[in-house]
Each structure stands twice: as structure tokens, then as C-alpha cells.
Design a protein around this motif. Structure first.
Motif, PDB file in Angstrom:
ATOM      1  N   THR A  27     -58.153 -16.191   3.893  1.00 27.87           N
ATOM      2  CA  THR A  27     -58.222 -16.306   2.430  1.00 27.87           C
ATOM      3  C   THR A  27     -59.405 -15.513   1.914  1.00 27.87           C
ATOM      4  O   THR A  27     -60.394 -15.284   2.630  1.00 27.87           O
ATOM      5  N   VAL A  28     -59.309 -15.099   0.653  1.00 30.54           N
ATOM      6  CA  VAL A  28     -60.405 -14.446  -0.038  1.00 30.54           C
ATOM      7  C   VAL A  28     -60.469 -15.043  -1.436  1.00 30.54           C
ATOM      8  O   VAL A  28     -59.444 -15.278  -2.090  1.00 30.54           O
ATOM      9  N   SER A  29     -61.675 -15.322  -1.897  1.00 27.74           N
ATOM     10  CA  SER A  29     -61.855 -15.905  -3.225  1.00 27.74           C
ATOM     11  C   SER A  29     -63.011 -15.218  -3.930  1.00 27.74           C
ATOM     12  O   SER A  29     -63.897 -14.641  -3.294  1.00 27.74           O
ATOM     13  N   LEU A  30     -62.981 -15.287  -5.264  1.00 33.70           N
ATOM     14  CA  LEU A  30     -64.021 -14.683  -6.086  1.00 33.70           C
ATOM     15  C   LEU A  30     -64.590 -15.759  -7.002  1.00 33.70           C
ATOM     16  O   LEU A  30     -64.084 -15.971  -8.112  1.00 33.70           O
ATOM     17  N   PRO A  31     -65.622 -16.473  -6.527  1.00 35.21           N
ATOM     18  CA  PRO A  31     -66.147 -17.592  -7.333  1.00 35.21           C
ATOM     19  C   PRO A  31     -67.091 -17.119  -8.433  1.00 35.21           C
ATOM     20  O   PRO A  31     -67.939 -16.249  -8.219  1.00 35.21           O
ATOM     21  N   THR A  76     -62.666 -20.175  -9.934  1.00 32.71           N
ATOM     22  CA  THR A  76     -62.494 -19.617  -8.592  1.00 32.71           C
ATOM     23  C   THR A  76     -61.044 -19.207  -8.357  1.00 32.71           C
ATOM     24  O   THR A  76     -60.180 -20.042  -8.047  1.00 32.71           O
ATOM     25  N   PRO A  77     -60.713 -17.913  -8.521  1.00 27.01           N
ATOM     26  CA  PRO A  77     -59.403 -17.434  -8.074  1.00 27.01           C
ATOM     27  C   PRO A  77     -59.411 -17.233  -6.554  1.00 27.01           C
ATOM     28  O   PRO A  77     -60.415 -16.827  -5.971  1.00 27.01           O
ATOM     29  N   LYS A  78     -58.274 -17.526  -5.907  1.00 32.11           N
ATOM     30  CA  LYS A  78     -58.213 -17.493  -4.441  1.00 32.11           C
ATOM     31  C   LYS A  78     -56.837 -17.002  -4.008  1.00 32.11           C
ATOM     32  O   LYS A  78     -55.811 -17.368  -4.603  1.00 32.11           O
ATOM     33  N   PHE A  79     -56.827 -16.195  -2.935  1.00 35.35           N
ATOM     34  CA  PHE A  79     -55.557 -15.695  -2.397  1.00 35.35           C
ATOM     35  C   PHE A  79     -55.605 -15.802  -0.880  1.00 35.35           C
ATOM     36  O   PHE A  79     -56.627 -15.508  -0.252  1.00 35.35           O
ATOM     37  N   SER A 106     -54.125 -19.563  -5.798  1.00 33.80           N
ATOM     38  CA  SER A 106     -54.626 -20.703  -6.576  1.00 33.80           C
ATOM     39  C   SER A 106     -55.727 -20.240  -7.511  1.00 33.80           C
ATOM     40  O   SER A 106     -56.377 -19.219  -7.286  1.00 33.80           O
ATOM     41  N   LEU A 107     -55.913 -21.023  -8.564  1.00 34.01           N
ATOM     42  CA  LEU A 107     -56.981 -20.790  -9.526  1.00 34.01           C
ATOM     43  C   LEU A 107     -57.571 -22.142  -9.895  1.00 34.01           C
ATOM     44  O   LEU A 107     -56.885 -22.989 -10.475  1.00 34.01           O
ATOM     45  N   ASP A 108     -58.832 -22.333  -9.533  1.00 38.01           N
ATOM     46  CA  ASP A 108     -59.506 -23.608  -9.765  1.00 38.01           C
ATOM     47  C   ASP A 108     -60.598 -23.396 -10.807  1.00 38.01           C
ATOM     48  O   ASP A 108     -61.368 -22.425 -10.719  1.00 38.01           O
ATOM     49  N   SER A 109     -60.676 -24.297 -11.790  1.00 39.54           N
ATOM     50  CA  SER A 109     -61.672 -24.147 -12.846  1.00 39.54           C
ATOM     51  C   SER A 109     -62.122 -25.515 -13.328  1.00 39.54           C
ATOM     52  O   SER A 109     -61.371 -26.495 -13.265  1.00 39.54           O
TER      53      SER A 109
END
Length: 743
Positions: free
Chosen positions: A416-420, A429-432, A460-463
């Protein structure tokens, strides 16, 4: 001539000293230096003959070393360093003080005797008396016809009487011979020999017998022997006799070190009177830190037959176990460069599955044993802040084996890679990720053959945002937070019906589960999802301590399409999601609660409810009320309710409460409303005094489909000496949340 003058001067000094000693000295100290330690005598009047005898009269006090001796009258003999003392004697020493009427003692050897002795320990609150006390050296003495108790002066609720009682103040132990233990003046136990520690220090020796009764084992008597092998190693061997089962030996070994700790239990019944079989139970837990982030662990549990725990254990947590773990593993956890971690584990795991012996003829109710993992290797790696991105990799390789089901090997990789984006008041935090699975099966899986694989993208997108404010409730200051959160997940549908299921199950729908990517545990099923979860949490926090006093949370999932990946046809697939609310924390200083409810909005009905409230005004007072409900989902698929009814309707109440002076009642009821049956019940009372505790507890457990067992615990705890009977404290602590043993 010079020599004669010196002799005359010496003679004059001797005459002056003798005159002073033979005269009355009022409230003066006399210091004498014998062979080993100085002796100081003080009294209203001191008289005697130099180097032969000295007598102190009135408020006499003699000090030597750390000891102080006081009396009405005493004689001291410098040539032998002995004292003879009479009247209101008190000898105050480092570890105890002793009183009596007549004392003769050599101050060098500390050998002598005391008549009508009374002694009190400074460590452990022990005290006693006797006909005669024999001093047998430093910190050691022996009482003839002696007694011992920890009750305060004037209270003789219990005591031991011994023909010979030896006290070693240095080791803080007592050894008694021909002993009777008396409670309320009534002899309750006799033993020819008793060895005890009055300060609680560990020591080798017999422990008090354990007496009990259960419906399945009958009258039960065990006599434990404790072995203090080393400061970090001990063991207990307990021969045990049961009227309905025969002779059994319980063994326990414990050890702990700087980098290792473990426990070994072995219970052996050579021949069961009822079944005529040899029965046993073994449990071994070992954990060891190997250095540099590595540790090893072993957890092995096995019993001889399915009924062993039900027949021979009084513990609910034991009798209700169905799968006994047998696992060995190696684990590593360490840093992965800067701002990263790496965890690796390798385990070999299997279970011994215990079947309910009363459903042997109903195959549908048999417990299916879990798959063996021989072995399983996992890796979890996280690397943060690489150009602003966080990378993670979860991977595993497992070899699954089962005696009746399809088995095989499984490889999973989930990078996985995410950009917090984070700041003080919120995050985004978008995540793929891509979840890849490959199987090597012993039997072909339909058209996919014996080597099916699966590749599924997960997005996913967590906020979330955090608001807070200061507020006051009844004069108390708090920080109140308001924390809205939105969590979106997209997983495309992938047909997985042809894949085996080694370790996946649907997780209980809960507030925490709503905020995860996959509603299935394990790796054999990945849910399809196009949904958003909206949640709102509010907390009350004490600003001075940071303690969270109250939490209120609500949440709901909104699905943009129906679910298609399921494990069985009873699972809810509708896009209309359930609503969840939770309340937990301390409503007041005395009242706490934990409530969770799940509502099915499509049918306007409750799916699950877990609720509990606890009232604890002070130590030793607690009332717990609980209710548990889960709707019977199987009635959706036309299975007769009387055949497989999975609905749960249970009440669980418990109490510990004083009802008269030192008397406390304890009780617990866990009742199934669906079956109109008691699942677990407990009732009893405790009497707590300053020097003993008395407990009587009766416990009834459902141990199988149609069977129950009843256990009776009776314990007399004599503070500082022994516990007589079977100890119900573990049962009380497990059955009554908030139970406290009062001292």
C-alpha cells in the motif's frame, strides 16, 4: 621506687572505683566493656561489687548492641557477661520484642531462658505466648507450650498451639511440632509438624490443605508442597484425592529471568475410578527474548480426553474451552531505516479441539477444528515519509493442513501507499493498495484448477476533524471534543466462491469495524465495497490528568451498491446499512456504563445490543447489571428455530455488597432468556475481620449441551499463617467485575 609509686597509684584508683560501685548511684549510667560488645546500665539505683556483680534497681535498663532490656530489677555479672532479670521484663530487639517475669541470659551467646513469655513480631504482626522461652542464639528462640496468632491483643479469634514452637527472626520463619489450629476456641486442624513464614517470605514447605466439592469429582482434598528452588524458580506439587475420581497429582513449575519467563503445569490422574482410564492435562508457556529484536515463544496445551476440563476443573474459563492452542514461534521487531519498522514472525500452530460429549450423534453440532499452520511466515514493513508518502507491505506464506477438508499453501502480498496530510486539528489520508493471493491446493478448485490466484485493488480515503472547547459541569472543568470522521472505501467485485476458506470469517459489525477496509478477518475473502462511513465522536477529558471520563459515538455506513462477496447466505447484503451508537465512561464518580447498539434501518429492528452499568461507591461495594442481545439471523433462511436458533438473549448481573457489620454477600447470575436456563450462577458470602477471612461460595456452570456441574468453595484465611480450604478468589474476580478482596 618508681615501680612502687605506680603500684600505689593503681591501688588507689581501684579503691575509688570499688567505693563508687558499692555506693548508691542515683540515676546514673554505668558503662562496662566486656569481651564482645559494650553494655550500658541505667536505673534509679545501681549497686554491686566491681567485676563480680552489679544490681540495677527501679526502672532498670540494660543496653547491648541493638537490644534494650528493661525491668524492675536486674543483676549483671561482668565476668560471664550474663544478666538475671525479674519483674515486668521487656526485651526490645531489631525484629521483635519479648516480655516475661524472669530472665536469665548470656549477652555474648544470647542463650538463656524466660518464664511466662509473651512475644510480638515487628514484621508480620505475629504474636504469642508460652510457658517457657529458650533463647538459642542470635535471633532464634524456642517456646514450650507456645502459641502464635496475628490477631490484635485481646482478640483470640484464631491461634495455633504447639508443644514446641521455634522462631527464627533472621529468616522470619516458624517451625512448630504437635500443632493444633484453633478457630473460635474449636480445634479445626492438627498436624505433627508445621513450617510457616510469618512475614510472607517464600520458603519450602507444605501449604495448607485445599478442601472442596464438585458434582463431577465429588469430595476433593489436596495437600500442596511448595518448593522454593531459587529466587526466580519455584514449584508446587499437590497430591489430590477425589471421592469420585481417585488419586491425582497436580504439578506447577514457574520461572522468570531477565530475558525469560514461563510456566509448566502437569495434572495426572493414573486411574479414573469412573472411567478406568489414565487422564492427564499439560500446559507449557515459555517466552524468551533473544536480543536484537528477536524473541521466541512456546504455548502448548493438551488434555487426554474431551471431558477432562469439564470433569476436573472448577474454573469457568477452563470448562468452556473448546480449542487448546499448540504453537511455537519466532518473532522479530525492529527499525527499518529512519522512520520505519519491520516485523517478521514464523509460527507452527495447531489445536486440540474438544467436542461436547453429549452431541456426538449430531454431526451438525460438532465443533470443526481450525486448520493447522505448518508453518506460517508473515512480514509487516512500514516506511514513512518517503517524499511525503508512506509505504507499507503486509505479506504471508502459510501451509494449511486439515484431516477432513481441502488443504494447501497460500501466498499473500498487500503493498500500500498513502499520502497523509495532518495538522493540529485534523487529517486527510488517501490510500491505495493491491491485494494479491496465490494458492497451491491439494485438490483442484473447480475451473480454477489447483493454483488459483486473485488480484484486487483497494482504495480508501480517511478524513477527520477535531474540535474542542473548555466546559464546566457541576463545578468540574473538562475539555469536550467533537470529532466528525468520514471514511470512504472502494473495492471492485471479484468472484471468490471457488477459493478455499482457511481462516476467514465475517467480523462482528461494530464501531471499529466500520472504519476498516475489509469486513472479513483472514485473507481468503476480500469484500467488495463502494461505501462511505460517517461517524461522530464526542469525549469529555479531564484537563489535569488527561483521563477520558465519557465517550459518545454514533456511526453509519452508506453503501452505493449491494454486497456480493459473502461467506454464507445468512449475511446481510442490502445496501441499506445498519446504524451504530455507543456510550462508555463514568457518568459519575460511582456509576460507569458501556452501551452498544446496532439497528437495522431497513426492518426498523435491533440487530445487536450490548449494555452494562456498574455502581461502585467504594472498595468492596459493586453492583453490575448487563444485557446481551443478538437477533437470530438464521430465521431469514428458513431454518427451523428449534433446530438452529442463534439468537442470544442473556442477562448478566453480579454483586459484592456488605449486609451486616463485617459480612459481605457475593452473587452472580448469567441467564439465557431464550433457553430459560441458567448458564452460570454463583452465590456466597464473606466475613472479613482484622485477622481472618471466611468465604463460602457455591458455583453452578453449564459445561455441555445438557450437563451442568456444581462446585462448593469453603475457605478460611488466617492472616499471616495459611489458607485452609479451596480458594474462590479467582472465581470471584472472573465472575464479578470490580470485585475487590478487602484487607
Amino acid at each position: 621506687m618508681k615501680k612502687q609509686k605506680n603500684c600505689s597509684l593503681r591501688s588507689l584508683i581501684y579503691l575509688i572505683i570499688c567505693f563508687c560501685i558499692s555506693s548508691n548511684l542515683i540515676a546514673e549510667d554505668v558503662v562496662i566493656k566486656p569481651r564482645q560488645k559494650p553494655v550500658t546500665i541505667k536505673a534509679d539505683r545501681v549497686e554491686g561489687i566491681y567485676e563480680q556483680e552489679m544490681e540495677a534497681i527501679g526502672n532498670a535498663q540494660l543496653c547491648y548492641g541493638d537490644n534494650t532490656l528493661t525491668a524492675d530489677r536486674m543483676k549483671y555479672f561482668p565476668s560471664t557477661n550474663e544478666a538475671e532479670v525479674t519483674g515486668n521484663i521487656r526485651l526490645d530487639r531489631k525484629n521483635d520484642f519479648i516480655q516475661g517475669n524472669y530472665l536469665k541470659l548470656n549477652l555474648d551467646t544470647e542463650i538463656g531462658f524466660l518464664s511466662d513469655p509473651r512475644y510480638t513480631m515487628k514484621e508480620g504482626d505475629g504474636r504469642g505466648a508460652g510457658e517457657k522461652l529458650l533463647f538459642e542464639g542470635k535471633n532464634q528462640y524456642r517456646l514450650k507450650e507456645g502459641s502464635y496468632t496475628t490477631c490484635p491483643v485481646g482478640d483470640e479469634d484464631w491461634f495455633i498451639l504447639a508443644d514446641d514452637l521455634k522462631i527464627d527472626s533472621e529468616k522470619e520463619v516458624g517451625v512448630a511440632r504437635n500443632v493444633s489450629v484453633r478457630f473460635k476456641g474449636v480445634p479445626i486442624l492438627y498436624t505433627p509438624w508445621l513450617d510457616f513464614s510469618y512475614s510472607g517470605r517464600r520458603k519450602t514447605g507444605f501449604l495448607a490443605p485445599i478442601v472442596g466439592h464438585t458434582a463431577r469429582s465429588g469430595a476433593d482434598l489436596a495437600i500442596p508442597f511448595y518448593l522454593n528452588i531459587a529466587p526466580n524458580i519455584d514449584a508446587t506439587i499437590a497430591p489430590r484425592v477425589m471421592s469420585r475420581r481417585g488419586f491425582m497429582v497436580n504439578n506447577e513449575l514457574r520461572y522468570i529471568g531477565e530475558n525469560v519467563h514461563g510456566q509448566f503445569l502437569a495434572d495426572v490422574l493414573p486411574r479414573d475410578i469412573d472411567s478406568h482410564e489414565t487422564r492427564y492435562g499439560v500446559s507449557f508457556q515459555h517466552a524468551q527474548y533473544l536480543g536484537h529484536g528477536w524473541r521466541g515463544q512456546l504455548d502448548y496445551n493438551r488434555v487426554s480426553d474431551d471431558r477432562f476440563l469439564r470433569d476436573l476443573s472448577n474454573n469457568l474459563s477452563q470448562t468452556s474451552r473448546t480449542n487448546l492452542l499448540q504453537q511455537a514461534g519466532m518473532f522479530y521487531h525492529g527499525a527499518l531505516g529512519h522512520d520505519g519498522t519491520l516485523s517478521v514472525s514464523a509460527i507452527a500452530q495447531r489445536f486440540q479441539t474438544l467436542q461436547d460429549p453429549f452431541v456426538d450423534q449430531n454431526f451438525d453440532l460438532l465443533t470443526i477444528s481450525p486448520y493447522k499452520r505448518l508453518p506460517q511466515v508473515t512480514m509487516n514493513a512500514i516506511k514513512r515519509n518517503v517524499g511525503g508518502l508512506d509505504f507499507a507491505m503486509n505479506a504471508s506464506w502459510s501451509n494449511f493442513a486439515h484431516p477432513t477438508r481441502i488443504d494447501g499453501k497460500r501466498l499473500t502480498m498487500f503493498p500500500t501507499v498513502s499520502l497523509p496530510f495532518r495538522n493540529s486539528y485534523g487529517f486527510l489520508t488517501p490510500k491505495f493498495g493491491m491485494h494479491y493471493t496465490n494458492y497451491a491446493l491439494s485438490t483442484a478448485a473447480g475451473n480454477a484448477g489447483s493454483n488459483p490466484d486473485r488480484l484486487i485493488p483497494i482504495v480508501s480515503l480517511d478524513s477527520g476533524v477535531i474540535f474542542d472547547r473548555n466546559m464546566s459541569i457541576r463545578g468540574n472543568n473538562y475539555i469536550q471534543t467533537l470529532e466528525p470522521r468520514a471514511y470512504y472505501v472502494y473495492v471492485p467485485f471479484e468472484d471468490q466462491s471457488f477459493l478455499p476458506n482457511f481462516d476467514s470469517a465475517e467480523s462482528d459489525f461494530s464501531f471499529a469495524q466500520m472504519l476498516t477496509e475489509n469486513r472479513f478477518s483472514g485473507s481468503d475473502r476480500i469484500n467488495d465495497a463502494n461505501q462511505i462511513t460517517l461517524a461522530l465522536t464526542s469525549r469529555l477529558i479531564e484537563p489535569a490528568t488527561g483521563i477520558e471520563r465519557l465517550r459518545v459515538a454514533v456511526g453509519q455506513q452508506f453503501r452505493f451498491r449491494d454486497r456480493r462477496v459473502i461467506l454464507d447466505s445468512s449475511q446481510v447484503t442490502s445496501r441499506k446499512a445498519d446504524f451504530i451508537a455507543a456510550l462508555s465512561g463514568r457518568l459519575t464518580q460511582e456509576i460507569s456504563t458501556d452501551l452498544n447498539i446496532q439497528l437495522d434501518q431497513s426492518e426498523l429492528r435491533t440487530e445487536k445490543f450490548r449494555g452494562g452499568i456498574s455502581y461502585r461507591p467504594e472498595l468492596g461495594k459493586v453492583i453490575n447489571l448487563g444485557y446481551r442481545y443478538t437477533r437470530d439471523v438464521r430465521e431469514q433462511i428458513d431454518i427451523p428455530v428449534n433446530q438452529l436458533n442463534t439468537a442470544i438473549k442473556q442477562v448478566d448481573t453480579s454483586i459484592q455488597w456488605p449486609f451486616f457489620s463485617n459480612w459481605h454477600t457475593v452473587a452472580r447470575v448469567n441467564y439465557s432468556l431464550r433457553d430459560d436456563r441458567l448458564l452460570a450462577g454463583l452465590a456466597g458470602f464473606e466475613y472479613i475481620s482484622c485477622c481472618y477471612k471466611f468465604r463460602v461460595v457455591v458455583q453452578k456452570l453449564t459445561t455441555a449441551t445438557t450437563k451442568t456441574t456444581t462446585a462448593v468453595f469453603v475457605q478460611l484465611e488466617l492472616n499471616g499463617l495459611m489458607d485452609i480450604g479451596s480458594n474462590p478468589l479467582r472465581i470471584l474476580e472472573q465472575s464479578i467485575p470490580g470485585y475487590a478482596s478487602i484487607y
